[in-house]
Scaffold this motif. Structure first.
Motif, PDB file in Angstrom:
ATOM      1  N   PRO A  83      30.802   4.584  39.272  1.00  0.00           N
ATOM      2  CA  PRO A  83      31.203   3.994  39.884  1.00  0.00           C
ATOM      3  C   PRO A  83      32.742   3.397  39.983  1.00  0.00           C
ATOM      4  N   LYS A  84      33.369   3.945  38.836  1.00  0.00           N
ATOM      5  CA  LYS A  84      34.770   3.814  38.792  1.00  0.00           C
ATOM      6  C   LYS A  84      35.408   4.944  38.167  1.00  0.00           C
ATOM      7  N   LYS A  85      36.617   4.982  38.520  1.00  0.00           N
ATOM      8  CA  LYS A  85      37.595   6.184  37.952  1.00  0.00           C
ATOM      9  C   LYS A  85      37.902   5.799  36.575  1.00  0.00           C
ATOM     10  N   MET A  86      37.927   6.933  35.844  1.00  0.00           N
ATOM     11  CA  MET A  86      38.265   6.718  34.332  1.00  0.00           C
ATOM     12  C   MET A  86      39.710   7.587  34.102  1.00  0.00           C
ATOM     13  N   ASN A  87      40.688   7.043  33.815  1.00  0.00           N
ATOM     14  CA  ASN A  87      42.157   7.598  33.720  1.00  0.00           C
ATOM     15  C   ASN A  87      42.628   8.165  35.032  1.00  0.00           C
ATOM     16  N   GLY A  88      42.066   7.574  35.817  1.00  0.00           N
ATOM     17  CA  GLY A  88      42.785   8.181  37.369  1.00  0.00           C
ATOM     18  C   GLY A  88      41.609   9.284  37.796  1.00  0.00           C
ATOM     19  N   ASN A  89      40.870   9.382  37.192  1.00  0.00           N
ATOM     20  CA  ASN A  89      39.867  10.605  37.683  1.00  0.00           C
ATOM     21  C   ASN A  89      38.417   9.972  37.976  1.00  0.00           C
ATOM     22  N   PHE A  90      37.817  10.755  39.222  1.00  0.00           N
ATOM     23  CA  PHE A  90      36.593  10.503  39.667  1.00  0.00           C
ATOM     24  C   PHE A  90      35.802  11.272  38.241  1.00  0.00           C
ATOM     25  N   MET A  91      34.548  10.564  37.932  1.00  0.00           N
ATOM     26  CA  MET A  91      33.701  11.181  36.928  1.00  0.00           C
ATOM     27  C   MET A  91      32.388  11.374  37.545  1.00  0.00           C
ATOM     28  N   LEU A  92      31.851  12.627  37.548  1.00  0.00           N
ATOM     29  CA  LEU A  92      30.514  12.971  37.809  1.00  0.00           C
ATOM     30  C   LEU A  92      29.609  13.597  36.995  1.00  0.00           C
ATOM     31  N   LEU A  93      28.321  13.294  36.940  1.00  0.00           N
ATOM     32  CA  LEU A  93      27.489  13.724  36.329  1.00  0.00           C
ATOM     33  C   LEU A  93      26.611  14.746  37.190  1.00  0.00           C
ATOM     34  N   SER A  94      26.374  15.850  36.596  1.00  0.00           N
ATOM     35  CA  SER A  94      25.502  16.734  37.321  1.00  0.00           C
ATOM     36  C   SER A  94      24.596  17.671  36.416  1.00  0.00           C
ATOM     37  N   ARG A  95      23.786  18.290  36.936  1.00  0.00           N
ATOM     38  CA  ARG A  95      22.918  19.195  36.145  1.00  0.00           C
ATOM     39  C   ARG A  95      22.565  20.774  36.526  1.00  0.00           C
ATOM     40  N   PRO A  96      23.442  21.477  36.078  1.00  0.00           N
ATOM     41  CA  PRO A  96      23.330  22.986  36.497  1.00  0.00           C
ATOM     42  C   PRO A  96      22.041  23.327  36.430  1.00  0.00           C
ATOM     43  N   SER A  97      21.621  24.433  37.489  1.00  0.00           N
ATOM     44  CA  SER A  97      20.414  24.697  37.639  1.00  0.00           C
ATOM     45  C   SER A  97      20.104  26.133  38.152  1.00  0.00           C
ATOM     46  N   ASP A  98      18.965  26.405  38.645  1.00  0.00           N
ATOM     47  CA  ASP A  98      18.940  27.688  39.401  1.00  0.00           C
ATOM     48  C   ASP A  98      18.555  27.167  40.753  1.00  0.00           C
ATOM     49  N   SER A  99      18.244  28.211  41.603  1.00  0.00           N
ATOM     50  CA  SER A  99      17.986  27.838  43.098  1.00  0.00           C
ATOM     51  C   SER A  99      16.603  27.650  43.353  1.00  0.00           C
ATOM     52  N   GLY A 100      15.655  27.721  42.438  1.00  0.00           N
ATOM     53  CA  GLY A 100      14.286  27.275  42.437  1.00  0.00           C
ATOM     54  C   GLY A 100      13.563  26.065  41.893  1.00  0.00           C
ATOM     55  N   HIS A 101      12.716  26.051  41.233  1.00  0.00           N
ATOM     56  CA  HIS A 101      12.332  24.872  40.595  1.00  0.00           C
ATOM     57  C   HIS A 101      12.676  24.711  39.095  1.00  0.00           C
ATOM     58  N   THR A 102      13.890  25.420  38.731  1.00  0.00           N
ATOM     59  CA  THR A 102      14.416  25.173  37.614  1.00  0.00           C
ATOM     60  C   THR A 102      13.855  24.725  36.259  1.00  0.00           C
ATOM     61  N   PRO A 103      13.250  25.685  35.699  1.00  0.00           N
ATOM     62  CA  PRO A 103      12.475  25.413  34.366  1.00  0.00           C
ATOM     63  C   PRO A 103      13.603  24.968  33.127  1.00  0.00           C
ATOM     64  N   PHE A 104      14.846  24.442  33.447  1.00  0.00           N
ATOM     65  CA  PHE A 104      15.609  24.115  32.241  1.00  0.00           C
ATOM     66  C   PHE A 104      16.519  23.008  32.553  1.00  0.00           C
ATOM     67  N   GLY A 105      17.391  22.538  31.888  1.00  0.00           N
ATOM     68  CA  GLY A 105      18.452  21.691  32.536  1.00  0.00           C
ATOM     69  C   GLY A 105      19.045  20.724  31.651  1.00  0.00           C
ATOM     70  N   ASP A 106      20.318  20.468  31.379  1.00  0.00           N
ATOM     71  CA  ASP A 106      20.907  19.237  30.774  1.00  0.00           C
ATOM     72  C   ASP A 106      21.822  18.513  31.604  1.00  0.00           C
ATOM     73  N   ILE A 107      22.152  17.553  31.156  1.00  0.00           N
ATOM     74  CA  ILE A 107      23.521  16.792  32.092  1.00  0.00           C
ATOM     75  C   ILE A 107      24.538  17.016  31.661  1.00  0.00           C
ATOM     76  N   PHE A 108      25.787  17.279  32.688  1.00  0.00           N
ATOM     77  CA  PHE A 108      27.101  17.430  32.338  1.00  0.00           C
ATOM     78  C   PHE A 108      27.854  16.337  32.802  1.00  0.00           C
ATOM     79  N   LEU A 109      29.139  16.389  32.400  1.00  0.00           N
ATOM     80  CA  LEU A 109      30.013  15.594  33.019  1.00  0.00           C
ATOM     81  C   LEU A 109      31.350  16.299  33.332  1.00  0.00           C
ATOM     82  N   SER A 110      31.778  15.879  34.427  1.00  0.00           N
ATOM     83  CA  SER A 110      33.100  16.812  35.248  1.00  0.00           C
ATOM     84  C   SER A 110      33.954  15.566  35.737  1.00  0.00           C
ATOM     85  N   GLU A 111      35.219  15.863  35.763  1.00  0.00           N
ATOM     86  CA  GLU A 111      36.349  15.019  36.222  1.00  0.00           C
ATOM     87  C   GLU A 111      37.147  15.751  37.154  1.00  0.00           C
ATOM     88  N   SER A 112      37.754  14.795  38.160  1.00  0.00           N
ATOM     89  CA  SER A 112      38.580  15.192  39.130  1.00  0.00           C
ATOM     90  C   SER A 112      39.494  14.205  39.724  1.00  0.00           C
TER      91      SER A 112
END
Ligand code: BMA
Length: 339
Positions: free
Chosen positions: A161-190
């Motif tokens: 809910p807040k920027k850090m060092n001027g950047n938006f901070m986004l959590l996401s979970r890379p997946s496949d296009s189906g029912h994804t039998p794997f997956g960790d949480i990653f952080l990205s900035e913009s």
């Protein structure tokens, strides 16, 4: 012992119900669950996995609505109390930055987060496969859809809910296009919602069976004196299919790719009829919270069995104390997340 506090705004009208007498739960369900039943509006069979925010003294939300042809779209809803919702009849109309129509083919699992003066919707969209869709609004009348932030395949995008060092901070979970039998949480900035980078690994799936297949970010992280409190989902694969439970972790305040504490236990798992029985059985899927900094009360909104919306409660004091007491880090969770 230092006092555990929620950092943020007051929300005296946060939906709330005291913990039932004698309950040993750290998260307890609203006694009137589910708060959204089947066929909630014309042309919509089910609403679930949805996100809400406080707005102009009341509440507003973006709802995953499974239309009667089976395709999910996003609808706007409003509520005086955060419990009873009424919806706009038409799905949310997205335009591009020039004002031209820019509708997703489908849209599901929205998160809705206010960063500074703007509300952002992040959902799973079709971008030649499942990927993150992103839009913004300031008035809930005009919804400007931005370029898709990431390549496919990805799901469960949620902003801090807040920027850090001027950047938006986004959590996401890379997946496949189906029912994804794997997956960790990653952080990205913009810095601008166009260019994304500084990608880091946050959390891996767990050792514990309830989260042994994959995990995904849930509600927007909540700032507390102990760090960022994250409600997420953890999935196990059984001989009868996936089971989705809710977990809780605390991420480092300055470097949120570092997990400080993580409960080894689920904090909510399918037990009630509306969680165990539905379009997809055995799903508890958190997408949003409302919380009050003055009292530390937290209301968690979660999808149940891909059919209903449920509400559950805790306090910052109870949940943080519990996560610390049942803390068990997994893998490289306490690393900064770069290799
Ligand atoms: C996930 C998402 C969620 C859904 C869950 C269980 O992959 O599609 O929307 O709640 O599966 O069906």
């Amino acid at each position: 012992m230092t006092e555990i506090k929620l950092i943020g705004e007051s929300l005296p009208n946060v939906p709330w119900q005291d913990k039932p007498q004698g309950s040993d739960r750290v998260v307890w369900r609203y006694s009137q669950n589910p708060i959204i039943d089947r066929n909630p509006l014309k042309g919509v069979a089910r609403i679930f996995n949805s996100a809400v925010v406080p707005y102009e003294g009341k509440f507003i939300g973006v709802f995953r609505a499974e239309t009667i042809n089976g395709v999910p779209h996003l609808y706007l809803g409003r509520s005086d109390d955060g419990v009873s919702w009424h919806y706009e009849e038409e799905r949310i109309q997205f335009v591009d930055e020039k004002g031209n129509e820019f509708m997703p083919k489908y849209a599901y699992d929205p998160r809705l987060i206010k960063v500074e003066d703007t509300y952002y919707i992040i959902w799973c969209t079709d971008f030649y496969g499942a990927a993150l869709g992103l839009a913004k609004t300031t008035d809930f009348k005009t919804f400007v859809r931005l370029d898709n932030p990431f390549l496919p395949f990805n799901r469960n995008g949620v902003f801090f809910p807040k920027k850090m060092n001027g950047n938006f901070m986004l959590l996401s979970r890379p997946s496949d296009s189906g029912h994804t039998p794997f997956g960790d949480i990653f952080l990205s900035e913009s810095p601008d919602l166009v260019y994304w980078g500084k990608h880091k690994h946050v959390m891996t799936k767990g050792n514990n069976w309830w989260q042994s297949l994959k995990i995904g970010g849930g509600a927007a992280p909540i700032e507390t004196t102990e760090g960022w409190l994250l409600f997420y989902h953890g999935v196990t694969g059984t001989c009868n299919g996936y089971v989705y439970s809710m977990g809780a972790a605390i991420l480092d305040k300055e470097n949120p790719s570092i997990v400080k504490y993580r409960s080894e236990n689920f904090i909510l798992t399918p037990e009630e009829w509306y969680e165990e029985r539905g379009f997809v059985a055995n799903v508890v899927f958190p997408c949003a919270t409302l919380h009050d900094a003055d009292t530390g009360r937290i209301a968690i909104y979660y999808g149940a069995a891909d059919s209903y919306v449920g509400l559950a409660f805790t306090t910052v004091e109870e949940i943080v104390t519990y996560v610390k007491a049942t803390h068990q880090l997994v893998g490289d969770d306490n690393e900064i997340g770069m290799r």
